[in-house]
Scaffold this motif. Structure first.
Motif, short mmCIF file in Angstrom:
data_model
loop_
_atom_site.label_atom_id
_atom_site.label_comp_id
_atom_site.label_asym_id
_atom_site.label_seq_id
_atom_site.Cartn_x
_atom_site.Cartn_y
_atom_site.Cartn_z
N VAL A 54 0.89 -1.25 0.11
CA VAL A 54 0.03 -0.02 -0.18
C VAL A 54 0.94 1.20 -0.06
CG1 VAL A 54 -1.61 1.24 1.32
CG2 VAL A 54 -1.99 -1.17 1.17
N LEU A 55 2.00 1.39 0.81
CA LEU A 55 2.95 2.35 0.84
C LEU A 55 3.57 2.46 -0.64
CD1 LEU A 55 4.80 2.07 4.33
CD2 LEU A 55 3.32 3.79 3.42
N VAL A 56 3.83 1.63 -1.29
CA VAL A 56 4.46 1.60 -2.56
C VAL A 56 3.76 2.09 -3.54
CG1 VAL A 56 5.51 0.51 -4.55
CG2 VAL A 56 6.49 -0.01 -2.14
N LEU A 57 2.29 1.61 -3.59
CA LEU A 57 1.30 2.15 -4.57
C LEU A 57 0.95 3.46 -4.21
CD1 LEU A 57 -1.10 -0.88 -4.85
CD2 LEU A 57 0.77 -0.33 -6.28
N GLY A 58 0.78 3.95 -2.93
CA GLY A 58 0.43 5.26 -2.52
C GLY A 58 1.61 6.42 -3.03
N GLY A 59 2.85 5.97 -2.87
CA GLY A 59 4.07 6.52 -3.38
C GLY A 59 4.22 6.82 -4.88
N VAL A 60 3.68 5.88 -5.34
CA VAL A 60 3.95 6.02 -7.14
C VAL A 60 2.78 6.99 -7.38
CG1 VAL A 60 3.63 4.52 -9.04
CG2 VAL A 60 4.88 3.56 -7.26
N ALA A 61 1.61 6.59 -6.87
CA ALA A 61 0.40 7.52 -7.29
C ALA A 61 0.75 8.94 -7.07
CB ALA A 61 -0.90 7.13 -6.48
N PHE A 62 1.36 9.26 -5.74
CA PHE A 62 1.59 10.71 -5.20
C PHE A 62 2.61 11.31 -5.99
CE2 PHE A 62 3.36 13.46 -1.96
CZ PHE A 62 2.13 14.20 -1.89
N GLY A 63 3.79 10.55 -6.44
CA GLY A 63 4.79 10.93 -6.91
C GLY A 63 4.34 11.20 -8.52
N GLY A 64 3.54 10.31 -9.27
CA GLY A 64 3.30 10.58 -10.60
C GLY A 64 2.30 11.74 -10.68
#
Length: 77
Positions: A54-64
């Motif tokens: 969940v942290l990785v997916l959130g980081g990718v979405a936030f960074g994108g």
């Protein structure tokens, strides 16, 4: 001239520094997620692996989202 023209607030210009901060936060989230997944896999803890995912997916979405907005700011005439 409209009666409410002086009440309108001017738009804030998006700052390059703010966008780069958002990207840095996203990278930190993704790194923490990967570490949580690695430690969860080593310790046989599926809950920690899920939290890491969940942290990785959130980081990718936030960074994108931050990168997309940064590109819009740079390409603006």
């Amino acid at each position: 001239m409209c009666v409410y023209d002086d009440l309108a607030t001017p738009r804030r210009k998006s700052s390059y520094r703010g966008r780069m901060t958002s990207i840095a936060i996203a990278v930190v989230l993704a790194v923490l997620g990967v570490l949580a997944m690695v430690f969860g896999a080593n310790d046989d803890s599926p809950g920690l692996v899920l939290v890491g995912l969940v942290l990785v997916l959130g980081g990718v979405a936030f960074g994108g989202r931050a990168i997309y907005r940064l590109m819009q700011t740079i390409n603006r005439p």
